[in-house]
Structures are given as C-alpha cells and as structure tokens.
Write an enzyme that holds these catalytic residues in place. Structure first.
Site, PDB file in Angstrom:
ATOM      1  N   SER A  75      -2.693  -1.379   9.553  1.00 40.56           N
ATOM      2  CA  SER A  75      -3.834  -1.505  10.456  1.00 40.56           C
ATOM      3  C   SER A  75      -5.057  -2.015   9.699  1.00 40.56           C
ATOM      4  O   SER A  75      -6.080  -2.305  10.301  1.00 40.56           O
ATOM      5  CB  SER A  75      -4.150  -0.155  11.095  1.00 40.56           C
ATOM      6  N   GLN A  88       0.830  -1.197   0.000  1.00 36.87           N
ATOM      7  CA  GLN A  88       0.000   0.000   0.000  1.00 36.87           C
ATOM      8  C   GLN A  88       0.873   1.260   0.000  1.00 36.87           C
ATOM      9  O   GLN A  88       0.354   2.360  -0.080  1.00 36.87           O
ATOM     10  CB  GLN A  88      -0.900   0.011   1.237  1.00 36.87           C
ATOM     11  N   LEU A  95       0.971 -10.771  15.737  1.00 35.73           N
ATOM     12  CA  LEU A  95       2.208 -10.517  16.473  1.00 35.73           C
ATOM     13  C   LEU A  95       2.411  -9.009  16.533  1.00 35.73           C
ATOM     14  O   LEU A  95       2.530  -8.358  15.496  1.00 35.73           O
ATOM     15  CB  LEU A  95       3.377 -11.208  15.753  1.00 35.73           C
ATOM     16  N   HIS A 138      -1.013   1.205  -4.639  1.00 38.39           N
ATOM     17  CA  HIS A 138      -1.413   2.618  -4.671  1.00 38.39           C
ATOM     18  C   HIS A 138      -0.505   3.474  -5.545  1.00 38.39           C
ATOM     19  O   HIS A 138      -0.490   4.690  -5.422  1.00 38.39           O
ATOM     20  CB  HIS A 138      -1.448   3.169  -3.239  1.00 38.39           C
TER      21      HIS A 138
END
Ligand SMILES: [Zn+2]
Length: 283
Positions: free
Chosen positions: A224, A98, A262, A116
């Site tokens: 995230s 990304q 993790l 992207h």
C-alpha cells in the site's frame, strides 16, 4: 486493459520490483493494512520500546517465539515463483522487498534486497555477531519447556500473527517467558530486522536506490506504500523519469504517480504474466 499495461511494462525488461506484505498473503502470512491487516489488532513494537527495557524485550521474544515459526514454516506461493521466473528470463533486474519472510529467495530470486532485514537471523547487541534464528529457537524451547506454541503451529493460522512474526499473547504467557542471551558474550539479542518506524541501514538503502537507478521501470507488487521506506522508491522513480506500475489489492499511496494500477490477486496475475513472458523468453 490494465493487464496489458503490466505485460508491456515487464516485457520491455529492466524492471526493478518492489514488494510488500501483499505478495506473501498467498503464503498464509497476514499483511498489516489489507482487509484483515494486523495493524487493526495491534501496533508492532518500535525499536525504541525494544531497546528501552528488559520487559519489552521479554514481551517481544515471547510473542516472536510463537509468531516466528509461523513465518518460518511458510512456503513461497505462485506469485514469488513468478517473480523468480521473470528474473531468470532476464526481464526483472532485482527485487527490493519490505518483507522479512525470506520467501523471494526461497522461490529462487537471486538479486533480492531485504530492505527490512530477515527474521532468519539474530544479532547480538553486545558483540554484534549474527546467528541463525533456528538456533535461537532451539535454545528458547529448552529454556521454556512448558511454553505453548501450539496455538499457531497447526493450520489455519495467521489471524494472530504479524508479517514480522509478532504474535498476540496473553500477559500471563509473556510474564513467565525466559529470554536467552548471546552464546558468546551473553549480550542482549535482537532480530536482524528493521523495526516498525525505524530507518533502513544506509548501505542497504543505497543498494536499493542504485538498483532502481539502473532500471527502466519500477513495478510495485502488494504494497500500500503507506510507509516511506517503500513510497520513497516511487518518488525516486518519478525524479528519475522511470515509469511505475502498481499491482495491489486496494488503493495505494502511489496510485496518482503510477503509469497504471491493477487491483488484482498477485498469486493469480503474476503466474499468468510469467507464463506469457518468461515462457516466451525461454523459447
Ligand atoms: Zn554477543
């Protein structure tokens, strides 16, 4: 214990890697949503805003003129090098990133899908020709001889820059900025990146989905998964019955769907992984 899960997942090979801004923070590029995430300061420009009027484009290019060089000067960190080593060892099949910083390729990864786009290229909205961002930088410097880029040229940097090379500037600095057009047709230029909230080009998305479909496992590194462009690969992996491992600092949207998570620093844990696995594979 989680490290053993990570090692087992990658040791079996056939891994598609999905990376986000978290893998580049070790190279001095801030992320959007981490503890010091740039979204806490300002929201990136949307494509609709960029294409909407000339003033928005002036704003974009002025901020990018400062922020781009920060990203362009960044070097791959041990996390990027570890991913490249795992590919060279035949364990990683490809990287879907990304990030628009080009650091996976700079580290030697060969099969990289820049989901992207890339800050290294610029596209003309008139004739469609692609050109080198470094060339545009030279032209912008010539057109803006008094423009101060020093604020972010010397380390330590980062606090005012987004991972897409967007820097925070005062309005007065933006007002005086001279934008340049395409060398061939004088058309408006745009960065060859998918703007915040915009959609990934279909052919590129297909290539990424195909990579995942051929893989045995999906490993998410430093994302995230807050935006659908990344999270969709976790959902697709679930549909395909492919296990997902996630290494990220902090929780992610995909945690509930992961075989393991993790919470670790990538520039530490990935070199350890590469030493254990790529070293072994090389012997
Ligand atoms: Zn043109």
């Amino acid at each position: 214990m989680a490290f053993a899960s990570l090692r087992d997942l990658v040791a079996a090979g056939g891994v598609a890697v999905l990376t986000g801004a978290g893998i580049s923070t070790g190279s001095g590029i801030p992320d959007y949503r981490g503890p010091n995430g740039s979204l806490r300061r300002h929201t990136p420009m949307t494509y609709q805003q960029f294409t909407g009027d000339a003033e928005s484009r002036r704003r974009y290019w002025a901020r990018s003129h400062v922020g781009w060089r920060h990203v362009a000067l960044a070097r791959p960190n041990p996390g990027h090098h570890a991913v490249a080593a795992l590919e060279a060892a035949g364990l990683v099949d490809g990287v879907i990133t990304q990030n628009v910083d080009g650091l996976h390729s700079a580290a030697g990864s060969r099969r990289v899908i820049d989901l992207h786009g890339s800050l290294a290229r610029v596209r003309c909205r008139g004739c469609g020709v692609l050109s080198d961002r470094a060339d545009l930088d030279r032209r912008l410097r010539l057109s803006n001889p008094g423009f101060d880029t020093r604020a972010v040229e010397g380390p330590p940097l980062g606090a005012e820059v987004n991972p897409d090379g967007d820097a925070t500037l005062a309005e007065a600095e933006i007002d005086g900025f001279a934008v340049v057009g395409c060398v061939d047709c004088d058309g408006d230029l745009e960065p060859d990146v998918v703007f915040f909230g915009a959609t990934v080009p279909p052919a590129r998305l297909t290539a990424a989905v195909d990579l995942l479909a051929r893989s045995r496992a999906l490993l998410v590194l430093g994302s995230s998964l807050a935006v659908m462009s990344g999270y969709r690969f976790v959902l697709r992996a679930g549909e395909l019955g492919i296990p997902v491992g996630i290494v990220n600092q902090g929780p992610t949207r995909g945690d509930a769907r992961a075989a393991f998570t993790l919470d670790a620093q990538l520039s530490t844990v990935l070199p350890r992984l590469a030493t254990e696995l790529a070293g072994a594979a090389a012997r």
